[in-house]
Every structure is written in C-alpha cells, then in structure tokens.
Motif scaffolding. Sequence first.
Motif, PDB file in Angstrom:
ATOM      1  N   GLN A   1      57.853  29.985   6.099  1.00 54.81           N
ATOM      2  CA  GLN A   1      57.423  29.784   7.976  1.00 54.81           C
ATOM      3  C   GLN A   1      56.434  28.583   8.253  1.00 54.81           C
ATOM      4  OE1 GLN A   1      57.382  32.384  11.242  1.00 54.81           O
ATOM      5  NE2 GLN A   1      58.223  34.278   9.369  1.00 54.81           N
ATOM      6  N   LYS A   2      56.623  27.391   8.644  1.00 57.15           N
ATOM      7  CA  LYS A   2      55.482  26.681   8.687  1.00 57.15           C
ATOM      8  C   LYS A   2      55.299  26.030  10.027  1.00 57.15           C
ATOM      9  CE  LYS A   2      54.100  26.013   4.061  1.00 57.15           C
ATOM     10  NZ  LYS A   2      52.446  25.865   3.743  1.00 57.15           N
ATOM     11  N   ARG A   3      54.108  25.223  10.500  1.00 58.97           N
ATOM     12  CA  ARG A   3      54.273  24.971  12.356  1.00 58.97           C
ATOM     13  C   ARG A   3      54.713  23.158  11.859  1.00 58.97           C
ATOM     14  NH1 ARG A   3      49.142  25.713  15.802  1.00 58.97           N
ATOM     15  NH2 ARG A   3      50.438  24.441  17.172  1.00 58.97           N
ATOM     16  N   GLU A   4      55.735  22.807  12.675  1.00 52.09           N
ATOM     17  CA  GLU A   4      56.126  21.621  12.432  1.00 52.09           C
ATOM     18  C   GLU A   4      56.020  21.005  14.241  1.00 52.09           C
ATOM     19  OE1 GLU A   4      56.364  19.066  10.410  1.00 52.09           O
ATOM     20  OE2 GLU A   4      56.845  21.017   8.585  1.00 52.09           O
ATOM     21  N   ASP A   5      56.010  19.534  14.595  1.00 50.69           N
ATOM     22  CA  ASP A   5      55.440  19.091  15.561  1.00 50.69           C
ATOM     23  C   ASP A   5      56.460  19.137  16.697  1.00 50.69           C
ATOM     24  OD1 ASP A   5      53.030  19.078  16.014  1.00 50.69           O
ATOM     25  OD2 ASP A   5      52.336  16.848  14.900  1.00 50.69           O
TER      26      ASP A   5
ATOM     27  N   LEU B   1      61.790  19.813  15.769  1.00 50.40           N
ATOM     28  CA  LEU B   1      62.576  20.015  15.199  1.00 50.40           C
ATOM     29  C   LEU B   1      63.056  19.199  14.266  1.00 50.40           C
ATOM     30  CD1 LEU B   1      65.274  22.131  15.319  1.00 50.40           C
ATOM     31  CD2 LEU B   1      66.208  21.018  16.716  1.00 50.40           C
ATOM     32  N   LYS B   2      63.209  18.012  14.373  1.00 51.14           N
ATOM     33  CA  LYS B   2      63.429  16.569  13.235  1.00 51.14           C
ATOM     34  C   LYS B   2      62.616  16.885  12.439  1.00 51.14           C
ATOM     35  CE  LYS B   2      63.689  12.250  13.034  1.00 51.14           C
ATOM     36  NZ  LYS B   2      63.634  10.380  13.966  1.00 51.14           N
ATOM     37  N   MET B   3      61.213  17.081  12.478  1.00 53.01           N
ATOM     38  CA  MET B   3      60.511  17.361  11.626  1.00 53.01           C
ATOM     39  C   MET B   3      60.685  18.597  10.613  1.00 53.01           C
ATOM     40  SD  MET B   3      58.523  14.516  11.340  1.00 53.01           S
ATOM     41  CE  MET B   3      57.550  15.231   9.945  1.00 53.01           C
ATOM     42  N   CYS B   4      61.132  19.718  11.309  1.00 48.98           N
ATOM     43  CA  CYS B   4      61.328  20.615  11.076  1.00 48.98           C
ATOM     44  C   CYS B   4      62.268  20.708   9.803  1.00 48.98           C
ATOM     45  CB  CYS B   4      61.709  22.313  12.097  1.00 48.98           C
ATOM     46  SG  CYS B   4      61.835  23.421  10.809  1.00 48.98           S
ATOM     47  N   ARG B   5      63.306  20.329  10.398  1.00 47.50           N
ATOM     48  CA  ARG B   5      64.587  20.054   9.150  1.00 47.50           C
ATOM     49  C   ARG B   5      64.195  18.636   8.291  1.00 47.50           C
ATOM     50  NH1 ARG B   5      67.468  17.089  14.005  1.00 47.50           N
ATOM     51  NH2 ARG B   5      69.131  18.968  15.363  1.00 47.50           N
TER      52      ARG B   5
ATOM     53  N   ILE C   1      67.778  26.210   8.787  1.00 49.08           N
ATOM     54  CA  ILE C   1      66.545  26.633  10.097  1.00 49.08           C
ATOM     55  C   ILE C   1      65.990  27.104  10.802  1.00 49.08           C
ATOM     56  CG2 ILE C   1      65.247  24.213   8.856  1.00 49.08           C
ATOM     57  CD1 ILE C   1      66.135  22.689  11.423  1.00 49.08           C
ATOM     58  N   GLU C   2      65.337  27.763  11.339  1.00 49.49           N
ATOM     59  CA  GLU C   2      64.952  27.908  12.906  1.00 49.49           C
ATOM     60  C   GLU C   2      64.036  27.230  13.231  1.00 49.49           C
ATOM     61  OE1 GLU C   2      65.518  31.673  14.079  1.00 49.49           O
ATOM     62  OE2 GLU C   2      63.556  31.854  15.263  1.00 49.49           O
TER      63      GLU C   2
ATOM     64  N   ASN D   1      61.653  26.773  16.763  1.00 42.70           N
ATOM     65  CA  ASN D   1      61.143  27.223  18.133  1.00 42.70           C
ATOM     66  C   ASN D   1      59.728  26.871  18.918  1.00 42.70           C
ATOM     67  OD1 ASN D   1      60.086  29.241  20.525  1.00 42.70           O
ATOM     68  ND2 ASN D   1      60.988  31.074  19.682  1.00 42.70           N
ATOM     69  N   ALA D   2      60.550  25.636  19.550  1.00 40.43           N
ATOM     70  CA  ALA D   2      59.130  25.276  20.324  1.00 40.43           C
ATOM     71  C   ALA D   2      57.484  26.146  21.492  1.00 40.43           C
ATOM     72  CB  ALA D   2      59.210  23.709  20.974  1.00 40.43           C
ATOM     73  N   ALA D   3      58.365  27.166  21.613  1.00 38.12           N
ATOM     74  CA  ALA D   3      57.046  27.848  22.628  1.00 38.12           C
ATOM     75  C   ALA D   3      56.373  28.547  21.343  1.00 38.12           C
ATOM     76  CB  ALA D   3      58.279  28.637  23.411  1.00 38.12           C
ATOM     77  N   ALA D   4      57.340  28.819  20.243  1.00 30.48           N
ATOM     78  CA  ALA D   4      56.143  30.151  19.432  1.00 30.48           C
ATOM     79  C   ALA D   4      55.361  29.646  18.384  1.00 30.48           C
ATOM     80  CB  ALA D   4      57.090  31.169  18.938  1.00 30.48           C
ATOM     81  N   GLN D   5      54.437  29.173  19.021  1.00 26.30           N
ATOM     82  CA  GLN D   5      53.500  28.185  17.951  1.00 26.30           C
ATOM     83  C   GLN D   5      54.360  26.448  17.232  1.00 26.30           C
ATOM     84  OE1 GLN D   5      51.213  30.158  16.134  1.00 26.30           O
ATOM     85  NE2 GLN D   5      50.000  31.592  18.363  1.00 26.30           N
ATOM     86  N   LYS D   6      55.727  25.909  18.242  1.00 21.82           N
ATOM     87  CA  LYS D   6      56.170  25.395  16.920  1.00 21.82           C
ATOM     88  C   LYS D   6      56.828  25.869  15.843  1.00 21.82           C
ATOM     89  CE  LYS D   6      53.882  21.447  19.437  1.00 21.82           C
ATOM     90  NZ  LYS D   6      53.129  19.955  19.420  1.00 21.82           N
ATOM     91  N   ASN D   7      57.031  27.268  15.519  1.00 24.26           N
ATOM     92  CA  ASN D   7      57.330  27.461  14.388  1.00 24.26           C
ATOM     93  C   ASN D   7      58.164  27.199  13.590  1.00 24.26           C
ATOM     94  OD1 ASN D   7      56.943  29.950  12.446  1.00 24.26           O
ATOM     95  ND2 ASN D   7      58.402  30.832  13.776  1.00 24.26           N
TER      96      ASN D   7
END
Length: 132
Positions: A40-44, A46-50, A62-63, A65-71
């Motif tokens: 689990q990491k913080r990303e700014d 969805l694209k960066m998470c991908r 991937i999951e 969640n922008a509201a949960a500290q960009k999780n």
Amino acid sequence: GSSVGSDCIDGNMRLAVKIRPHFVQKYERSKCVGGTVDVQKREDSLKMCRKRCKRRRGCIAIEYNAAAQKNCILFSSAPTSFVPSPSAQCEVAATDCDGLAGEEEDNPSPTVPPPTNPPSTYTDDDASGGDP
C-alpha cells in the motif's frame, strides 16, 4: 568479447521481455475484496497508481481510493469480489488471453461483413450435366 554495462554479455546485447499488466476489468466506486495485498502506498492519482503496478513485478490488480489519503493498494493475486465504495476504484489486469475478452465488450472491434460468393461462371444447364 568485452562487456559494457549490465545490458551486454560477452559483447552481445541481452534481451529482456517484461510483461506489464493490462487493466481490462474496471470497477468504479468499488473496493476490491479478497486477493493478496502486496503493498500500500500513497499516490496522487489513479493513473500514478496504475503506473506503480506496471513497474512492480507480479502486480495484477489495484485499488485506488482518493478520499482515503490517496491510498494505492497493489495486489499480487486477483480480488475475488467487490463492494460499493463511493471514492474507490478497483481494477484487475488480464492474466491470460481469455481475460482480454472483456476488453472486446468495452471496445468492440469493427465487424467484418461475411464474404460474398463470387458470381458463378456456370448456369443451371451446366449443373444438369448437359442432358436436355
């Protein structure tokens, strides 16, 4: 021969093939359930998470969640189900060629019309064997 850098072995270029995940199943407003969480990491975004998943070996879902500290949660095995969540998105990559079938439903390929039969060069008289 001499070697230069890690891309050469005995003077020859080393070939490396990396398979990157292709997310074909996208579940908006859903959290992933089941599967194996790898990291689990913080990303700014969805694209960066991908992108993080594509750089990590073995990541297939991937999951974000922008509201949960960009999780950004990366999975090494596919989630088994999904639950509603207003700010999350769960995406699962194809793990084989059959998994790409879902992509065709979202982006159908152009259909090719059936072949037309070329005009026949014989007549019904020819088909009867020439008998009157």
